[in-house]
Design an enzyme around this catalytic site. Sequence first.
Site, PDB file in Angstrom:
ATOM      1  N   TYR A 130       0.800  -1.224   0.000  1.00  0.00           N
ATOM      2  CA  TYR A 130       0.000   0.000   0.000  1.00  0.00           C
ATOM      3  C   TYR A 130       0.837   1.280   0.000  1.00  0.00           C
ATOM      4  CZ  TYR A 130      -4.364  -2.586   0.446  1.00  0.00           C
ATOM      5  OH  TYR A 130      -5.439  -3.403   0.215  1.00  0.00           O
ATOM      6  N   LYS A 182       3.170 -14.607   3.339  1.00  0.00           N
ATOM      7  CA  LYS A 182       3.226 -15.406   2.113  1.00  0.00           C
ATOM      8  C   LYS A 182       4.696 -15.619   1.796  1.00  0.00           C
ATOM      9  CE  LYS A 182       1.288 -17.366  -1.506  1.00  0.00           C
ATOM     10  NZ  LYS A 182       0.371 -18.528  -1.430  1.00  0.00           N
ATOM     11  N   ASP A 216      -3.267 -17.623   2.319  1.00  0.00           N
ATOM     12  CA  ASP A 216      -4.382 -18.305   1.648  1.00  0.00           C
ATOM     13  C   ASP A 216      -4.963 -19.395   2.550  1.00  0.00           C
ATOM     14  OD1 ASP A 216      -1.809 -19.176   1.190  1.00  0.00           O
ATOM     15  OD2 ASP A 216      -2.208 -20.066  -0.756  1.00  0.00           O
ATOM     16  N   ASP A 240      -5.844  -5.957   5.315  1.00  0.00           N
ATOM     17  CA  ASP A 240      -7.020  -5.288   4.778  1.00  0.00           C
ATOM     18  C   ASP A 240      -8.069  -6.335   4.398  1.00  0.00           C
ATOM     19  OD1 ASP A 240      -8.652  -3.318   3.825  1.00  0.00           O
ATOM     20  OD2 ASP A 240      -7.480  -2.883   2.034  1.00  0.00           O
ATOM     21  N   ASP A 244     -11.726  -7.584   6.677  1.00  0.00           N
ATOM     22  CA  ASP A 244     -13.093  -7.584   6.153  1.00  0.00           C
ATOM     23  C   ASP A 244     -13.689  -8.984   6.201  1.00  0.00           C
ATOM     24  OD1 ASP A 244     -12.892  -4.861   5.607  1.00  0.00           O
ATOM     25  OD2 ASP A 244     -14.003  -5.045   3.733  1.00  0.00           O
TER      26      ASP A 244
END
Length: 348
Positions: A130, A182, A216, A240, A244
Amino acid sequence: MGGQDKDGAIEATLIPGDGIGPEITRAVVAVLEALGSPFAWDTQQGGLAGIEAHGDPLPGVTLDSIRRTRLALKGPLTTPVGGGFRSVNVRLREEFGLYANVRPAKTMVPGGRYEDIDLVIVRENVEGLYVAFEHYIPIDGDPHAVAISSGVNTRAGSRRILEFAFDYAARNGRRKVTVVHKANVLKALTGIFLETAKEVAPRYAGKVEWDDRIVDACAMQLVLDPWRFDVIVTTNLFGDILSDLAAGLIGGLGTAPGANIGADAAIFEAVHGSAPDIAGRGVANPLAMLLASALMLEHVGRGHLAARMRAAVAKTLNEDNIRTRDLGGTASTMEFAEAVIRHVRSEA
Ligand code: NAD
């Protein structure tokens, strides 16, 4: 954080915001007053209201107020589309170095798809992909033939957010921190995060357990068995998305609060936006912002007031069955707030 004035009140900036912001802010301030909260508000504008009042969605006077109080409760702000304005939320994060985004996801209304969810996502808020160092490479007349983005994670930034998450877990009686990354593919960008976790976590041995998960697999396990998680700490983009996802486990954004915390400032807000579709009708749910103010009370060492507020909210929702429309009820914003206030007062 947040200077105390001579009466022991804690000065804090209040930004009612746009759309439903002013309605839910009124409701939240009324509940806080009934609780005897310590905050002395300095009300300032932001978003569209900031443009109207001062020609800027983040006016200098609002920034000055937060620089002084170092503590703010913020309603949702509408970021104007076009007109060259940068996201107010990103500007605030940068301006005050708000490196930690804390998003608790706790079931408030039973009977949803998942019961008894109680987990916290700690998201690194200023680094990672970001930072948006992006560009295109034109080829053969196509100006967007190739898109390139560089992420930036630093050792210091990783250490800071990991220490924050482990300290948060230890302080709040949480048993485990899961470090999400990751590192099997993004070996440098997210490898540094896992590598730093291996340096930080042993310092909390005996106090907070830890494990790590690939993002994942973590997403799948959050859906299959969310109860196995307690505190999750991760880099900006993954945080992020996962926060959610976690809000979805508790029935959506309507009950999700968030805290943005830096070394010397903290800003609390609902996760949802300004809901222009229902603004001005007095039907918005003030709960997410109310729960954000509970996080703010805890932040300034008034955990007992936050606990009283949450107990009053639980009674209103689940004993009185007073709920706003988004939660299947018929109560208006102020009817909900007044019911919470009745419980706050009856238990004072
Ligand atoms: P939104 O969260 O405002 O609304 C999504 C849906 O949820 C709408 O149907 C809305 O009515 C409903 N909703 C949201 N909050 C609710 C509440 N408290 N009670 C009842 N229903 C509620 O998202 P959006 O429509 O994508 O965004 C609207 C504006 O908000 C945009 O300008 C966006 O930039 C801004 N925004 C601001 C923030 C922030 O300030 N933190 C966060 C997200 C979006």
